[in-house]
Design an enzyme around this catalytic site. Sequence first.
Site, short mmCIF file in Angstrom:
data_model
loop_
_atom_site.label_atom_id
_atom_site.label_comp_id
_atom_site.label_asym_id
_atom_site.label_seq_id
_atom_site.Cartn_x
_atom_site.Cartn_y
_atom_site.Cartn_z
CB SER A 22 38.46 34.12 29.08
OG SER A 22 38.09 35.47 29.31
CG HIS A 47 34.32 31.74 28.67
ND1 HIS A 47 33.35 31.00 29.31
CD2 HIS A 47 34.58 32.80 29.49
CE1 HIS A 47 33.04 31.58 30.47
NE2 HIS A 47 33.77 32.67 30.59
CG ASP A 49 34.54 36.32 30.41
OD1 ASP A 49 35.73 36.05 30.22
OD2 ASP A 49 33.75 35.57 31.03
CG MET A 51 31.98 41.24 32.54
SD MET A 51 33.58 41.65 33.28
CE MET A 51 34.49 40.14 32.93
CG HIS A 80 30.56 33.93 32.28
ND1 HIS A 80 31.79 34.07 32.91
CD2 HIS A 80 29.64 33.98 33.27
CE1 HIS A 80 31.60 34.20 34.21
NE2 HIS A 80 30.29 34.15 34.46
CG MET A 82 30.01 37.55 34.68
SD MET A 82 31.78 37.72 34.48
CE MET A 82 31.90 37.51 32.71
CG MET A 151 32.05 32.31 38.64
SD MET A 151 32.79 32.45 37.01
CE MET A 151 33.96 33.79 37.28
N GLY A 156 34.53 39.63 37.11
CA GLY A 156 34.72 41.05 36.77
C GLY A 156 36.00 41.29 36.00
CG PHE A 157 38.51 43.02 36.79
CD1 PHE A 157 37.66 43.19 37.88
CD2 PHE A 157 38.68 44.08 35.90
CE1 PHE A 157 37.01 44.40 38.10
CE2 PHE A 157 38.04 45.30 36.11
CZ PHE A 157 37.20 45.46 37.22
N GLY A 158 39.92 39.51 34.33
CA GLY A 158 40.87 38.42 34.13
C GLY A 158 42.09 38.66 35.01
CG ASP A 186 35.38 31.76 34.05
OD1 ASP A 186 34.37 32.34 33.65
OD2 ASP A 186 36.55 32.18 33.88
N GLY A 187 38.42 31.19 36.01
CA GLY A 187 39.08 32.23 36.81
C GLY A 187 40.37 31.71 37.43
N GLY A 188 41.49 32.26 36.98
CA GLY A 188 42.79 31.85 37.55
C GLY A 188 43.17 30.43 37.17
C1 DX5 Z 1 36.07 36.81 35.03
C2 DX5 Z 1 35.74 36.04 33.76
C3 DX5 Z 1 36.79 35.03 33.45
C4 DX5 Z 1 38.17 35.64 33.29
C5 DX5 Z 1 39.20 34.55 33.05
O1 DX5 Z 1 34.97 37.58 35.41
O2 DX5 Z 1 34.52 35.39 33.88
O3 DX5 Z 1 36.40 34.32 32.28
O4 DX5 Z 1 38.17 36.54 32.21
O5 DX5 Z 1 40.46 35.18 32.99
P1 DX5 Z 1 41.71 34.47 33.73
O6 DX5 Z 1 41.82 33.10 33.14
O7 DX5 Z 1 42.87 35.35 33.41
O8 DX5 Z 1 41.37 34.43 35.19
ZN ZN Z 2 34.00 33.95 32.26
#
Ligand code: DX5
Ligand code: ZN
Length: 231
Positions: A22, A47, A49, A51, A80, A82, A151, A156-158, A186-188
């Site tokens: 990401s 990837h 992101d 937003m 991606h 968003m 998801m 919204g955030f990593g 995607d996410g965590g």
């Molecule tokens: C969240 C993004 C993800 C995120 C992944 O809105 O779509 O791609 O940045 O970051 P991690 O892997 O740290 O959750």
């Molecule tokens: Zn993403």
Amino acid sequence: MASSHLESLSQLAADPVVIAPSMLLLDFGHLADEIAQVEQAGARILHLDVMDGHFVDNLTYGLPLVAAFRRYSTLPIDAHLMISNPEQYVEQYVQAGATSVTIHREATDNPRGVLEQIKRAGGNAGIAVNPPTGIEQIDECLDLCDLVLVMSVTPGFGGQNFEPVALEKLAALKKKLGNDVILEVDGGVNLDTIAQCAQAGANWFVAGSAIFKTDSYTQSIARLTEAAAGQ
Ligand code: DX5
Ligand code: ZN
């Protein structure tokens, strides 16, 4: 160059384990170096992101940066989106160099129409579902999807914690779609969660913190790949 990133996507689609960094938590002051580092570290897709600060409570980057990523890399770009009103923008993301463009089911009342726009523009089409969104919400458009993004965090955030509801959705989608559609999570996603995601049926794994918050991109991508492959 445009064809190479499209050709390599078709090869990647069937690959059992693809780590998709990401590109959010990187040092944007050294974009070209960061991209080179991620490529040397073994990344096979980027990837991005995107937003808009409206669909999600964060504003990252848009078309100019996607075009910059396209200039600096020959890897497939997994955009991606968003964003609200994706129908106004998806063609531009394909033209900017995105190989696949993923919209959010929650962002449109006409997912089929927007997915068709992406495909008409020459892109691969994906749809994403947030943790509260059931996969029955995308039944109507799965036949148009090259990719489904599940998801495992609220977008919204990593750096957020993995939500296990994603595992049930991945398993249900795998049962429904087999290997015909890329299943991305995607996410965590990290060394503690990636194996469950692979067992549930994912084959593309987005990783932000699990790569960019570590000392070695190479070691992180290798370990994530091993963990997903069940080694
Ligand atoms: C969240 C993004 C993800 C995120 C992944 O809105 O779509 O791609 O940045 O970051 P991690 O892997 O740290 O959750
Ligand atoms: Zn993403």
